[in-house]
Design a protein around this motif. Structure first.
Motif, short mmCIF file in Angstrom:
data_model
loop_
_atom_site.label_atom_id
_atom_site.label_comp_id
_atom_site.label_asym_id
_atom_site.label_seq_id
_atom_site.Cartn_x
_atom_site.Cartn_y
_atom_site.Cartn_z
N GLY A 487 32.14 30.34 36.84
CA GLY A 487 31.04 31.17 36.67
C GLY A 487 31.13 32.53 37.40
N GLU A 488 31.77 32.61 38.48
CA GLU A 488 31.84 33.66 39.40
C GLU A 488 32.53 34.84 38.89
OE1 GLU A 488 32.28 34.79 44.15
OE2 GLU A 488 32.32 32.71 43.50
N LEU A 489 32.09 35.97 39.00
CA LEU A 489 33.09 37.16 38.30
C LEU A 489 33.95 37.51 39.47
CD1 LEU A 489 33.60 39.41 36.37
CD2 LEU A 489 31.99 40.92 37.78
N LYS A 490 35.39 37.54 39.05
CA LYS A 490 36.59 37.70 40.06
C LYS A 490 37.29 38.99 39.94
CE LYS A 490 36.11 34.07 42.42
NZ LYS A 490 36.06 34.04 44.10
N ALA A 491 37.19 39.50 38.73
CA ALA A 491 38.07 40.63 38.42
C ALA A 491 37.41 41.31 37.08
CB ALA A 491 39.44 40.49 38.25
N VAL A 492 37.60 42.82 37.21
CA VAL A 492 37.28 43.48 35.83
C VAL A 492 38.36 44.49 35.69
CG1 VAL A 492 35.77 45.23 34.95
CG2 VAL A 492 34.93 43.20 36.42
N LYS A 493 38.84 44.87 34.46
CA LYS A 493 39.78 45.86 34.02
C LYS A 493 39.18 46.51 32.91
CE LYS A 493 42.94 44.74 36.99
NZ LYS A 493 43.14 45.70 38.22
N TYR A 494 39.51 47.68 32.74
CA TYR A 494 38.83 48.74 31.73
C TYR A 494 40.09 49.12 30.64
CZ TYR A 494 34.77 48.80 34.49
OH TYR A 494 33.68 48.68 35.00
N LYS A 495 40.72 48.02 30.22
CA LYS A 495 41.74 48.04 29.26
C LYS A 495 42.17 46.77 28.72
CE LYS A 495 44.97 47.61 33.37
NZ LYS A 495 46.40 48.13 33.89
N SER A 496 43.08 46.78 27.98
CA SER A 496 43.31 45.54 27.05
C SER A 496 44.32 44.39 27.73
CB SER A 496 43.83 45.94 25.65
OG SER A 496 45.11 46.53 25.97
N GLU A 497 44.42 44.47 28.99
CA GLU A 497 45.26 43.62 29.68
C GLU A 497 44.46 43.15 30.99
OE1 GLU A 497 49.40 44.64 29.94
OE2 GLU A 497 49.76 44.44 27.88
N LEU A 498 44.70 42.22 31.58
CA LEU A 498 44.21 41.64 32.80
C LEU A 498 45.03 40.89 33.58
CD1 LEU A 498 40.44 40.74 33.42
CD2 LEU A 498 42.31 39.27 34.34
N ARG A 499 45.08 41.31 34.84
CA ARG A 499 46.12 40.47 35.77
C ARG A 499 45.20 40.17 36.97
NH1 ARG A 499 50.01 43.80 33.30
NH2 ARG A 499 51.41 42.44 32.23
N TRP A 500 45.46 38.88 37.39
CA TRP A 500 44.66 38.51 38.66
C TRP A 500 45.45 37.33 39.44
CZ3 TRP A 500 41.30 33.73 39.58
CH2 TRP A 500 40.62 33.96 40.78
N ASN A 501 45.48 37.91 40.77
CA ASN A 501 46.42 36.85 41.78
C ASN A 501 45.44 35.90 42.36
OD1 ASN A 501 48.94 38.27 41.36
ND2 ASN A 501 48.51 39.53 43.08
N TRP A 502 45.50 34.59 42.18
CA TRP A 502 44.60 33.69 42.39
C TRP A 502 45.39 32.99 43.52
CZ3 TRP A 502 42.96 28.81 38.98
CH2 TRP A 502 42.09 28.14 39.46
N ASN A 503 44.87 32.82 44.83
CA ASN A 503 45.35 31.96 45.97
C ASN A 503 44.66 30.77 45.87
OD1 ASN A 503 46.12 31.03 48.41
ND2 ASN A 503 45.61 32.82 49.50
N THR A 504 45.36 29.37 45.52
CA THR A 504 44.55 28.08 45.34
C THR A 504 45.23 27.32 46.50
OG1 THR A 504 46.73 27.61 44.07
CG2 THR A 504 44.61 28.38 42.98
N ARG A 505 45.89 27.88 47.64
CA ARG A 505 46.41 27.08 48.56
C ARG A 505 45.32 26.32 49.50
NH1 ARG A 505 48.74 31.00 50.99
NH2 ARG A 505 50.93 30.45 50.00
N LYS A 506 44.05 26.87 49.47
CA LYS A 506 43.16 26.20 50.27
C LYS A 506 41.93 25.20 49.55
CE LYS A 506 43.14 29.39 54.41
NZ LYS A 506 42.46 30.29 55.29
#
Length: 534
Positions: A487-506
């Protein structure tokens, strides 16, 4: 003090506070009357003119003593008052300028090559370097020669080729370019015997932008008019000798406006040297240099005032105030500068003319179009604004004035277009109202917006570092994509593709839900949500 001065048409122009002396400006025609009135005022101790002291300034340029023409036009005395200004450049429309010449390099500003359509303004002939040095070689630099306006920059505009020929078309383009760059002093030491509407139109354009144009009379000892010198609104310059007689080669006629030294003129040459040149090609830039001094002394002057000061301050050489050999006389730098310093701005109360030339009234438009506006003013147009239904749409400062209008962003309806032009004095003129109807085919987006998370599947397990990838597609195009984690906004892209690096280590073990939401250009939205586990 201000109220008192204003009652006499005068104004404060400076003050020496510790001795309580005020410098004031007074209309020339009222000088004696104002002096007399102020002298009788009990609150004023004395009134006197701002007298001129002459030093007989001599620059330290090593070959200055061989430049007979500079003392002849009273340039050294004029230099006590001004030596030009970095804000008053001189456009040299010629064969280019040697950019490495020690007496010119430091005075050059960016120009243009109209032969090659690039910014390489190196001299292709040698003529332009000599012309430029006559007008504005660096002065008082212990090197070579002095220019008439040594502190005014030189803008080289190349239109003369290595064979000593130039086309009227290129001359006209160069004039327009200089005017569009805001250059107010233009020199053209080139000419032909054929009249040209193209040249006259280019001259008028530059004149209306506030430029003063100077051109050589040519060197055929004839009264046949040569152009652009003989064009209206151009100062045609004939050549004089060291004995103040007409040079034997100089053209003459009732189209001559003024004269200046043009025989055995020591100036800069291509390759870093110096040489003596003959011709009205040098009378013209010497005069243009004096015009630059006038404008440097009083930047508020119009081009018409500059030309009037030049001609009225010249030393009459003929039997009458105006004759066919010298025009109004041989230029005098000192008298021109003194007159400029005492000149009041020429009040401009005339509004510019303006009209929308395209589209026509009561027409239907769609898609993208250009709104074209014509505007003119005797002192020059500063800018043109376009209003759509009373709201400012855009402004343009360069002629031809045009505005790009994408009607697809507006509703199908009727719109009223109005253009407003402003001149350099702040006067404004308004066009008539042009009514147009926008009629675009409205695209209805009926396709489904598809959002795909390609990097993970629902229920997948994750490691310590994840790369989330998603894409979206729609018939009308994607305007924005958003990624939410729990439910928390993490990334916004103004195009038709989205990539986001998610650090899940902790992250602690458990379920995590992320959603990717996409919006199309029609305002529709789509979403895909998955849950992953650690």
């Amino acid at each position: 003090m201000d109220k008192l001065l204003h009652s006499h048409g005068a104004a404060t122009a400076g003050e020496i506070e510790n001795i309580r002396v005020h410098r004031i400006t007074v209309p020339e025609h009222a000088l004696e009357q104002v002096k007399k009135a102020l002298s009788k005022n009990p609150n004023i101790q004395f009134v006197e003119e701002n007298f001129i002291a002459e030093s007989g300034y001599v620059p330290n340029d090593e070959r200055y003593s061989s430049q007979w023409h500079l003392p002849m036009i009273s340039a050294p005395d004029g230099w006590d008052l001004t030596t030009g200004s970095p804000s008053v450049p001189i456009a040299i429309i010629d064969s280019g300028v040697d950019s490495t010449h020690p007496d010119l390099a430091g005075n050059l500003i960016a120009g243009y090559n109209f032969l090659e359509n690039n910014t390489d303004t190196q001299d292709v002939l040698g003529h332009g370097t000599a012309v430029a040095g006559s007008a504005a070689a660096i002065t008082d630099n212990i090197t070579g020669v002095a220019g008439v306006a040594g502190d005014s920059p030189i803008m080289p505009l190349v239109i003369l080729d290595a064979n000593d020929y130039a086309t009227y078309y290129d001359i006209a383009r160069a004039m327009n370019y200089a005017a569009d760059q805001g250059v107010r002093i233009i020199n053209i030491s080139i000419g032909g015997s054929s009249y040209s509407s193209t040249l006259q139109n280019a001259v008028n354009y530059a004149w209306n932008k506030g430029a003063a144009i100077f051109a050589r009379a040519h060197n055929y000892s004839t009264d046949t008019p040569y152009y652009p010198a003989a064009c209206a609104n151009v100062v045609a310059v004939s050549a004089t000798t060291s004995s103040d007689t007409l040079a034997s080669f100089s053209n003459y006629g009732d189209w001559i406006d003024i004269s200046a030294p043009g025989a055995y003129i020591l100036t800069t040459t291509r390759g870093g040297g110096y040489g003596n040149w003959n011709g009205t090609s040098f009378s013209s830039p010497i005069t243009a240099g004096v015009a630059a001094l006038i404008l440097s002394a009083n930047p508020s002057l119009t081009n018409a005032q500059v030309v009037d000061i030049l001609t009225q301050s010249a030393d009459a050489l003929g039997s009458t105030r105006f004759d066919t050999y010298f025009g109004y006389g041989r230029v005098n730098a000192l008298e021109s500068i003194l007159t400029a310093l005492g000149a009041a701005p020429d009040e401009d109360t005339i509004d510019p003319s303006v009209a929308i030339t395209s589209p026509q009234n009561d027409t239907t438009v769609n898609g993208s179009l250009t709104v074209s506006v014509s505007a003119a003013d005797e002192r020059g147009v500063d800018r043109v604004e376009l209003y759509v239904d009373g709201e400012l749409f855009d402004e343009d400062i360069t002629s031809p004035y045009s505005f790009f209008w994408d009607t697809t962003t507006d509703a199908n309806d009727t719109y009223e277009l109005v253009a407003v032009a402003y001149d350099t004095a702040g006067n404004s003129g308004q066009s008539g109202v042009i009514s147009v109807s926008v009629d675009n085919v409205i695209f209805k987006d009926t396709g489904a917006l598809i959002v795909t998370i390609s990097s993970h599947k629902d229920g997948a397990s994750i490691g310590d570092l994840e790369k989330v990838q998603a894409s979206a597609s729609d018939d009308s195009g994607i305007s924005r994509m958003e990624l939410f984690l729990d439910g928390e906004l993490k990334a916004v892209k103004y195009k038709s593709e989205l990539r986001w690096n998610w650090n899940t280590r902790k992250l602690s073990k458990g379920a995590y839900t992320f959603s990717v939401k996409a919006f199309d250009t029609a305002g529709n939205e789509g979403i895909e949500t998955i849950t992953v586990y650690k």
